[in-house]
Design a protein around this motif. Structure first.
Motif, short mmCIF file in Angstrom:
data_model
loop_
_atom_site.label_atom_id
_atom_site.label_comp_id
_atom_site.label_asym_id
_atom_site.label_seq_id
_atom_site.Cartn_x
_atom_site.Cartn_y
_atom_site.Cartn_z
N LEU A 170 17.44 -37.05 27.29
CA LEU A 170 17.77 -35.92 26.41
C LEU A 170 18.06 -36.39 25.00
O LEU A 170 17.65 -35.75 24.02
N VAL A 171 18.76 -37.50 24.85
CA VAL A 171 19.06 -38.03 23.52
C VAL A 171 17.78 -38.35 22.75
O VAL A 171 17.63 -38.02 21.57
N ALA A 172 16.85 -39.01 23.44
CA ALA A 172 15.57 -39.35 22.80
C ALA A 172 14.84 -38.11 22.33
O ALA A 172 14.27 -38.07 21.23
N ARG A 173 14.90 -37.06 23.16
CA ARG A 173 14.22 -35.80 22.80
C ARG A 173 14.91 -35.11 21.63
O ARG A 173 14.25 -34.61 20.72
N LEU A 174 16.22 -35.09 21.62
CA LEU A 174 16.95 -34.42 20.55
C LEU A 174 16.79 -35.15 19.22
O LEU A 174 16.74 -34.52 18.15
N GLY A 194 13.74 -32.40 32.19
CA GLY A 194 14.01 -32.31 33.62
C GLY A 194 15.39 -31.85 34.01
O GLY A 194 15.74 -31.84 35.19
N VAL A 195 16.20 -31.47 33.03
CA VAL A 195 17.54 -30.96 33.35
C VAL A 195 17.43 -29.45 33.49
O VAL A 195 17.40 -28.71 32.49
N THR A 196 17.33 -28.98 34.71
CA THR A 196 17.15 -27.56 34.99
C THR A 196 18.30 -27.04 35.84
O THR A 196 19.09 -27.81 36.39
N LYS A 197 18.37 -25.72 35.94
CA LYS A 197 19.48 -25.10 36.68
C LYS A 197 19.48 -25.47 38.15
O LYS A 197 20.53 -25.55 38.78
N GLU A 209 23.98 -43.17 37.77
CA GLU A 209 22.61 -43.48 37.36
C GLU A 209 21.87 -42.22 36.89
O GLU A 209 21.18 -42.24 35.86
N GLN A 210 22.02 -41.13 37.64
CA GLN A 210 21.35 -39.89 37.27
C GLN A 210 21.90 -39.34 35.95
O GLN A 210 21.14 -38.86 35.10
N ALA A 211 23.21 -39.42 35.79
CA ALA A 211 23.82 -38.93 34.55
C ALA A 211 23.33 -39.75 33.35
O ALA A 211 22.98 -39.19 32.30
N TYR A 212 23.28 -41.07 33.52
CA TYR A 212 22.85 -41.95 32.42
C TYR A 212 21.40 -41.71 32.05
O TYR A 212 21.06 -41.57 30.86
N MET A 213 20.53 -41.64 33.04
CA MET A 213 19.11 -41.46 32.76
C MET A 213 18.83 -40.10 32.13
O MET A 213 18.01 -39.98 31.21
N ALA A 214 19.50 -39.06 32.61
CA ALA A 214 19.31 -37.73 32.03
C ALA A 214 19.77 -37.71 30.58
O ALA A 214 19.10 -37.14 29.71
N ALA A 215 20.91 -38.34 30.32
CA ALA A 215 21.42 -38.40 28.94
C ALA A 215 20.48 -39.20 28.05
O ALA A 215 20.21 -38.81 26.91
N ASP A 216 19.95 -40.30 28.57
CA ASP A 216 19.04 -41.15 27.80
C ASP A 216 17.78 -40.38 27.40
O ASP A 216 17.34 -40.42 26.24
N ASP A 255 22.32 -35.01 13.65
CA ASP A 255 22.71 -36.29 14.24
C ASP A 255 22.93 -36.10 15.74
O ASP A 255 23.39 -35.04 16.19
N VAL A 256 22.58 -37.13 16.50
CA VAL A 256 22.79 -37.13 17.95
C VAL A 256 23.45 -38.46 18.31
O VAL A 256 22.89 -39.52 18.02
N TYR A 257 24.62 -38.39 18.93
CA TYR A 257 25.37 -39.61 19.24
C TYR A 257 25.85 -39.59 20.69
O TYR A 257 26.73 -38.81 21.05
N PRO A 258 25.27 -40.43 21.55
CA PRO A 258 25.77 -40.56 22.92
C PRO A 258 26.75 -41.74 22.98
O PRO A 258 26.34 -42.90 22.83
N PRO A 259 28.04 -41.51 23.17
CA PRO A 259 29.02 -42.61 23.10
C PRO A 259 28.75 -43.76 24.06
O PRO A 259 29.02 -44.92 23.73
N ASN A 260 28.20 -43.46 25.24
CA ASN A 260 28.03 -44.51 26.25
C ASN A 260 26.58 -44.88 26.52
O ASN A 260 26.32 -45.87 27.19
N VAL A 261 25.66 -44.09 26.02
CA VAL A 261 24.25 -44.31 26.34
C VAL A 261 23.56 -44.99 25.17
O VAL A 261 23.01 -44.34 24.28
#
Length: 888
Positions: free
Chosen positions: A102-106, A253-256, A93-100, A115-121
């Motif tokens: 980040l993709v929108a932002r990119l 929100g993806v920080t070190k 869930e965390q991986a999916y939401m973070a990717a979602d 181009d930005v392509y998330p294969p699963n998101v």
């Protein structure tokens, strides 16, 4: 030597003797002109010299594998020059939401990304993801949800820790009473979550994993394929895009220090990382080289003036060579950038020979003017021959298909000519303003000559040892290999390399796979079937695989799942005072512990007893920590545990609700972002062919590539490019080696006018090349795309030493016992030592390709030095005496 040969040498001698005399006489004007030239050249280079970091330009575009790759890139342009973003998280869930996020932002940043392509998101897979499960897996998910439905229904009405734990306590009691329930996944998940929080390494519970009835893994990943906008006018073309990507990740929100970790790899990131490590290696090598060269020069010259002379000639020659590269080539590439370090080692050779000959003449009592005249003539004649053979060694790269090294060849080959002219022009001019009295301590009988006397004294042993070593090296030659793995050339500590290797370990989704293009549906099916039958292939994916089979049966299960779950939505948490909440939380946990104790006591042999005991131990540890904590600390800890356990529940439920909306679909219903990556606008279909073996093994790589090419000759992709490019490079260097050897043979025959002496010059070179090739096996340093330049390069480099020895012995009719004590032998030794420290410094580079060049050249030059100063004098004993008795 014949009279014509002597006459030829006499003419060259006269030319450079007069040249040196003129340079010495008009030293002030020459130094002033050199200063102006150096300043103008430096400004010209700084303003015009570019950097071409596109590695695809390093091999001829007419090679078949490049033609196939070019066609593929034209057909599916979105797949070339990409970054691969890897998001790691403790839960799916965390991986999916973070990717979602980040993709929108990119996608908003069109300045830095094409181009930005998330294969699963994407919405399509979120809605139809369950249809890609096979029937047994889908049935298991349906059963798991049915069993968990009462638990879920209670928690969604009151999504708090007390409600969750109370329901779990009741379920444990029901299990104790004999009811059949699958509680082990949730009990195990709760235990792991508690232990992680107590160990100060919090890990959120994944409800999606619980819904699927599978244990929660330690890490989940989401991949995003990003096509950045590259600026090849910059040293690092993707630098701005990568910086923008990191900034976007931070904004979302993806920080070190957060739970989700961002890593970047892929073709572009690997290239950026390689260039960075390569430049860093060259920078360190250059600084270390200058220091070590200065130390070697001190022992060679013993006077500050002569050392300054060498360093100034080196600097001037380097500037002029860079200006030539700017004017003729216009840029440097990842290989030709090595010309600077190579020039330092080679350019010093010219100055050392000239200046040590000058010192030797001074020691014989001649005035400085005469010393400059004689040393210019003697060194000029020998250095001209060396320049010709050196340049031939470098220019031999030019006709090959390896254009990246061809550029190194033309730059370095011309650099040798520049070095000759600079040495015999700037060197004599500087000598006029240096101390002219001979040094107090003569080095005529130096330690170098004394050491070399050993090989002459024990010449029979030298012959025998050489013969044994040569036979052993020939026996090892069949084991010489070439490493086609480009990753092995890079800095292995780099994030892009480490991430890429990690992805390679997953053979089902390996970035290293072959790509085949088909013209239509029928050919796609035929090729997929034939390729899948190959033992070297694990699977073949086409656009047809994105239309799942048995959709009707699967949709029935999905409908059953929707009916089981019902219209569930998560309620908001009720607000309560901190103390009241903490008391309820602790009371619920105590009740759960009591339920677990009852289960352990009454059902010790139950299949779930191990999991129950583990959870009881976790609760005991929690109670110990709560009892020792203050009121505020208790509240914070219990609230953190509640967040760990329930944070992903709303996300998992929304995803599940979306997945129950699946509907039947066909190929034409696939989203354009997906379909366009498998079916091009020109009508061609893409097949991804995955290997059955680990392609880090070169033999496995060869088997896979050749098997695929048997079925699909026009296949492309990283494995095909690596293998075919490697073979093209090997072919290019074999061609370069043969051309260099042929050119040097012709040049030596013209210069020496004798087959016998030509063979004497070549013998040390051939022996050193043989020994170097053998040592690649003993040192486990195989040839690769970078260090393969060593053999033809050493042919051009090492020819200097043996040519100096033979030239001096013939021109001055010296026997070996005298020759090893001359300035020529010392110059060969110190020149080789200068080059050795130059090349050895490359071994310190973090870039493994650069480091392997340093190893190869260091080993090769060491053998060249041994063969020239130990073996060649022993061989020269007989021929030279014969020459002395027959010379006119």
């Amino acid at each position: 030597m014949t009279i014509s040969a002597k006459a030829s040498h006499s003419r060259i001698y006269d030319i450079f003797a007069r040249w040196s005399t003129i340079s010495y006489r008009y030293g002030a004007w020459i130094l002033f002109g050199a200063l102006l030239t150096a300043v103008a050249s430096s400004v010209y280079v700084s303003r015009n010299l570019g950097m071409n970091t596109d590695t695809t330009d390093m091999l001829s575009e007419h090679l078949p594998f490049r033609v196939n790759m070019k066609h593929y890139n034209k057909t599916f342009p979105q797949d070339m020059e990409t970054l691969l973003v890897v998001l790691d998280a403790p839960t799916p869930e965390q991986a999916y939401m973070a990717a979602d996020r980040l993709v929108a932002r990119l996608k908003e940043d069109t300045t830095n990304f094409h181009d930005v392509y998330p294969p699963n998101v994407n919405d399509f897979f979120a809605r139809n993801g369950l249809l890609y499960q096979n029937l047994p897996e889908l049935e298991q998910i349906t059963d798991s949800l049915a069993a968990a439905q009462p638990l879920i229904a209670h928690i969604v009405r009151d999504p708090t820790l007390p409600a969750f734990v109370s329901v779990l306590s009741g379920a444990v009691d029901e299990l104790r009473k004999g009811r059949s329930m699958e509680l082990q996944p949730v009990l195990s998940g709760l235990s792991t979550t508690l232990d992680a929080r107590l160990a100060s390494a919090p890990r959120v519970l994944s409800w999606q994993s619980l819904f699927h009835g599978e244990p929660q893994k330690s890490k989940y990943q989401e991949l995003i394929v990003v096509k950045p906008r590259l600026d090849y006018t910059l040293m690092f073309p993707a630098e701005q895009s990568i910086a923008a990507l990191h900034a976007a990740a931070k904004d979302t929100g993806v920080t070190k220090d957060g739970p989700v970790r961002l890593r970047i790899t892929g073709e572009v990131a690997l290239a950026e990382e390689e260039l960075n490590s390569s430049l860093r290696g060259m920078e360190y090598a250059g600084m270390i080289t200058f220091i070590l060269v200065a130390v070697v020069l001190y022992f060679a010259m013993r006077t500050a003036g002569l050392i300054f002379n060498v360093l100034l000639c080196l600097t001037m020659g380097l500037i002029l060579t860079a200006a030539f590269a700017t004017a003729v080539v216009g840029h440097l590439n990842l290989i030709s950038i090595a010309f600077a370090v190579l020039y330092i080692g080679l350019g010093a050779d010219f100055a050392i020979h000239f200046l040590l000959r000058y010192r030797e003449v001074l020691e014989n009592g001649l005035p400085p003017t005469e010393a400059a005249h004689i040393s210019g003539g003697d060194a000029g004649a020998a250095l001209t021959a060396c320049t010709i053979t050196n340049a031939i060694g470098f220019y031999a790269f030019m006709p090959t298909d390896y254009s990246g090294v061809a550029e190194l060849g033309i730059i370095s080959g011309t650099g040798m000519i520049i070095s000759l002219l600079v040495t015999l022009t700037l060197g004599p001019a500087l000598l006029r303003y240096l101390p002219k009295r001979p040094p107090k301590t003569s080095i005529t009988k130096g330690s170098v000559g004394k050491v070399l006397e050993w090989s002459l004294k024990w010449h029979k042993l030298t012959y025998a040892a050489t013969a044994v070593a040569a036979i052993a090296a020939i026996a090892l030659l069949p084991q010489v290999r070439f490493d086609y793995n480009l990753l092995n050339m890079q800095d292995q500590t780099g994030e892009a390399v480490r991430t890429f290797r990690e992805l390679l370990a997953d053979t089902d989704h390996s970035p290293w796979h072959a790509v085949v293009l088909a013209k239509d549906h029928q050919e796609t099916k035929r090729l997929a079937q034939r390729l899948a039958e190959l033992p070297e292939v694990s699977k073949v994916i086409t656009i047809l695989d994105f239309v799942p089979a048995e959709q009707e049966e699967k949709l029935q299960l999905v409908e059953e799942m929707a009916l089981t779950m019902g219209p569930i939505s998560v309620s908001s948490k009720a607000q309560a005072t901190g103390e009241d909440t903490s008391l309820r939380q602790r009371k619920a946990l105590d009740e759960l512990a009591a339920a677990l104790d009852r289960f352990i006591a009454e059902r010790p042999g139950h299949p779930a007893s191990g999991t129950v005991r583990t959870l009881k131990a976790s609760l005991t540890s929690l109670f110990v920590q709560l009892d020792a904590a203050s009121t505020d600390e208790k509240r914070k800890l219990l609230n953190a545990i509640e967040e760990d356990l329930l944070a992903t529940l709303p996300i998992a439920l929304r995803s599940l609700h979306t997945a129950t909306e699946a509907a039947p679909f066909k190929e034409q219903d696939l989203p354009a972002s997906l379909g366009g990556r498998w079916h091009s606008q020109s009508g061609e279909y893409r097949l991804a062919v995955y290997p059955a073996e680990d392609l880090n093994d070169n033999e496995a790589l060869r088997r896979f590539v050749r098997a695929v090419q048997e079925v699909a000759p026009n296949a492309t992709g990283a494995p095909i490019v690596s293998l075919d490019a490697g073979e093209a490079v090997v072919k290019a260097f074999v061609q370069a080696f043969l051309l260099a050897l042929l050119g040097i043979v012709v040049a030596l025959l013209i210069i020496l006018r004798s087959v016998k002496y030509m063979l004497l010059v070549l013998t040390p070179l051939l022996l050193s090349s043989l020994f170097t090739a053998a040592f690649t096996i003993l040192l486990n340093v195989p040839f690769n795309f970078a260090n393969i330049i060593a053999l033809p390069l050493l042919l051009g480099l090492g020819i200097d030493s043996s040519l100096h020895m033979v030239h001096r012995s013939l021109n001055n009719e010296m026997v070996s016992e005298v020759l090893i004590h001359t300035s020529t032998a010392r110059a060969i030794f110190y020149s080789a030592l200068t080059a050795l420290v130059d090349f050895a410094s490359l071994m310190l580079s973090s870039h493994q390709g650069t480091a392997s060049i340093g190893i190869m050249l260091t080993v090769g030059l060491t053998f060249t030095l041994i063969c020239t100063l130990v073996i060649l004098p022993a061989i020269l004993r007989t021929p030279v005496r014969s020459a002395n008795s027959t010379s006119p």
